[in-house]
Design a protein around this motif. Structure first.
Motif, PDB file in Angstrom:
ATOM      1  N   UNK B 100       0.799  -1.232   0.000  1.00 19.37           N
ATOM      2  CA  UNK B 100       0.000   0.000   0.000  1.00 19.37           C
ATOM      3  C   UNK B 100       0.825   1.272   0.000  1.00 19.37           C
ATOM      4  N   UNK B 102       3.946   1.486  -1.538  1.00 14.82           N
ATOM      5  CA  UNK B 102       5.000   1.459  -2.566  1.00 14.82           C
ATOM      6  C   UNK B 102       4.589   2.283  -3.785  1.00 14.82           C
ATOM      7  N   UNK B 103       5.435   3.221  -4.133  1.00 16.70           N
ATOM      8  CA  UNK B 103       5.143   4.105  -5.265  1.00 16.70           C
ATOM      9  C   UNK B 103       4.959   3.291  -6.540  1.00 16.70           C
ATOM     10  N   UNK B 104       4.033   3.730  -7.349  1.00 14.01           N
ATOM     11  CA  UNK B 104       3.814   3.108  -8.649  1.00 14.01           C
ATOM     12  C   UNK B 104       2.953   1.866  -8.628  1.00 14.01           C
ATOM     13  N   UNK B 105       2.527   1.409  -7.455  1.00 16.52           N
ATOM     14  CA  UNK B 105       1.769   0.150  -7.387  1.00 16.52           C
ATOM     15  C   UNK B 105       0.289   0.334  -7.740  1.00 16.52           C
ATOM     16  N   UNK B 106      -0.114   1.551  -7.999  1.00 14.28           N
ATOM     17  CA  UNK B 106      -1.524   1.786  -8.330  1.00 14.28           C
ATOM     18  C   UNK B 106      -1.892   1.415  -9.750  1.00 14.28           C
ATOM     19  N   UNK B 107      -0.911   1.035 -10.572  1.00 15.12           N
ATOM     20  CA  UNK B 107      -1.197   0.751 -11.976  1.00 15.12           C
ATOM     21  C   UNK B 107      -1.045  -0.729 -12.309  1.00 15.12           C
ATOM     22  N   UNK B 110      -4.279  -2.319 -13.977  1.00 15.99           N
ATOM     23  CA  UNK B 110      -4.524  -1.807 -15.328  1.00 15.99           C
ATOM     24  C   UNK B 110      -3.597  -2.487 -16.324  1.00 15.99           C
ATOM     25  N   UNK B 132      -7.742   2.126  -0.429  1.00 16.05           N
ATOM     26  CA  UNK B 132      -6.394   1.582  -0.283  1.00 16.05           C
ATOM     27  C   UNK B 132      -5.885   1.187  -1.651  1.00 16.05           C
ATOM     28  N   UNK B 133      -4.856   0.381  -1.654  1.00  7.76           N
ATOM     29  CA  UNK B 133      -4.193   0.010  -2.897  1.00  7.76           C
ATOM     30  C   UNK B 133      -5.141  -0.651  -3.898  1.00  7.76           C
ATOM     31  N   UNK B 136      -7.665   1.857  -5.345  1.00  6.63           N
ATOM     32  CA  UNK B 136      -6.955   2.782  -6.241  1.00  6.63           C
ATOM     33  C   UNK B 136      -6.633   2.086  -7.562  1.00  6.63           C
ATOM     34  N   UNK B 140      -8.110   3.414 -11.054  1.00  5.80           N
ATOM     35  CA  UNK B 140      -7.130   3.846 -12.062  1.00  5.80           C
ATOM     36  C   UNK B 140      -7.286   3.058 -13.351  1.00  5.80           C
ATOM     37  N   UNK B 141      -7.741   1.806 -13.247  1.00  8.87           N
ATOM     38  CA  UNK B 141      -7.887   0.969 -14.448  1.00  8.87           C
ATOM     39  C   UNK B 141      -9.200   1.242 -15.169  1.00  8.87           C
TER      40      UNK B 141
END
Lengths: 153, 275
Positions: B100, B102-107, B110, B132-133, B136, B140-141
């Protein structure tokens, strides 16, 4: 919670979301689209940051190019886009596609770039992972203009 | 491929029911559909799949001990031939804790769904009720977000939070997220439900679908039977309204077209009360 604390919490949440969605410097974000049963990748930076999809009222005056017809080499425009993809930086132009899929991040080395652009200059490359052709929006517009189509003023 | 998320940060508003029904109705029309269960509670998975997990499901996309598998290999069949499901497992809760921050884990989602076979027509994401992750990743997807809102007073605050989240995700991605607010669990016999619906129509008109999904105990019966409502109770009134919603989502009828008088005003079906 006071208004100031509320605002700070909102800012912190926005920073968290920005970090989670940070594509990273090595990756490019692409919008996947479907046109003429072909999956197409368009750099996300080429899509205008306004409502995409079916809300045509929000799109403003644009010349809507049917992307499937461009892929077939016979570009035509449509009065009402099926799914509208307004192009960034070229206010008079947009694409009509069958479907707008998801945004994906792709490392530059994962794109097989076309080295020579003879015919179909709009075809910039291929992303094998997603089975998608990468299109160059500027070349798409040039192709349309070559067929006598002009963007909306 | 259409990619829709069914999301609300408040629980108990009808997210899983909406996701399962829309997925079933799309499959019934002949579309090839993938339902992705992103809620660690795994309600959609429990509804449509055998209890024993045969694979790691969606959690595998977020990296485990081994290499990330292809998403198509994680799909499991359901009783409806055209509908496959990417199941949730308890491991999903660990994903949330582990990644939750870690940068960039939101994609991640997708990118994984972008690699689904081109023959898939629709992907429906059933989201967890917490920001949360996993939520998100879903937002985002998604190309479109469907926000079920229970027609009860506490739900309005949840809707405000959800709309703020959609704005923030959109800001991060440089886009405007198309969202549809869908009033659910409507029981017109209660004053509270009528007042909340009126409030939704005045204060939350932007993005509000004009129909209302009524309370319908047949939907609960369908989940108890482990069946898709589109097969178990195809003539139930809630299914009729969901069909109207789906037609609007697919652009077959105007988004702001009111549903019929019968859909709006028929008495709620509550067999327990009737009995």
């Amino acid at each position: 919670m006071t208004p100031g604390a509320d605002h700070a919490a909102g800012d912190a949440l926005q920073r968290y979301l920005d970090a989670l969605l940070d594509p990273g410097s090595a990756d490019t974000e692409y919008q996947l689209l479907r046109a003429g049963s072909v999956r197409v990748a368009l750099a996300a930076s080429a899509v205008a940051p306004e409502a995409t999809g079916g809300d045509q009222a929000a799109q403003g005056a644009r010349c809507w190019l049917d992307l499937a017809s461009v892929l077939r080499g016979q570009p035509v425009t449509v009065a009402s886009p099926v799914v509208a993809v307004p192009l960034a930086g070229v206010p008079g132009w947009g694409l009509s596609v069958e479907a707008q899929e998801t945004l994906v991040q792709v490392a530059d080395q994962a794109v097989t770039w076309r080295k020579q652009r003879g015919g179909r200059r709009w075809l910039a490359g291929l992303i094998e992972q997603f089975g998608a052709v990468v299109i160059d929006p500027a070349a798409v517009i040039e192709e349309a203009e070559g067929h006598g189509i002009q963007g909306a003023v | 491929m259409n990619l829709w998320a069914v999301a609300n940060q408040k629980g108990g508003v009808g997210k899983t029911t909406t996701a399962v029904i829309l997925a079933g109705l799309l499959a019934e029309r002949g579309a090839r559909v993938v339902l992705v269960d992103l809620d660690p509670h795994a309600s959609a998975s429990a509804w449509l799949l055998p209890a024993a997990a045969s694979c790691e499901g969606v959690a595998a996309l977020f990296g485990g001990d081994g290499e990330m598998p292809e998403v198509a290999c994680l799909l499991e069949p359901t009783v409806q031939p055209q509908l496959q499901i990417l199941r949730a497992t308890p491991a999903l809760a660990a994903v949330e804790r582990r990644l939750a921050t870690q940068a960039g884990m939101g994609r991640v989602l997708a990118n994984a769904l972008g690699a689904l076979p081109a023959v898939i027509d629709h992907v429906i994401l059933d989201c967890p009720p917490t920001l949360g992750l996993l939520l998100v990743n879903a937002l985002a997807a998604a190309e479109r977000v469907i926000v079920p809102v229970q027609t009860e007073p506490l739900a309005l605050e949840g809707l405000r939070r959800m709309q703020a989240t959609l704005e923030m995700i959109g800001r991060s991605q440089g886009r405007v997220i198309d969202h549809w607010t869908v009033p659910t669990l409507y029981d017109q016999r209660t004053r509270a439900a009528r007042e909340v619906l009126a409030q939704l129509r005045t204060e939350f008109a932007d993005g509000l679908w004009p129909g209302v999904i009524p309370v319908d105990t047949r939907l609960r019966d369908a989940s108890l039977a482990g069946e898709l409502p589109s097969r178990f109770c195809p003539r139930s009134r809630a299914l009729g309204v969901y069909r109207s919603l789906l037609a609007a989502l697919l652009g077959e009828r105007p988004r702001d077209a009111a549903v019929s008088w019968e859909e709006e005003h028929a008495e709620p079906i509550d067999e327990e009360v009737a009995a």
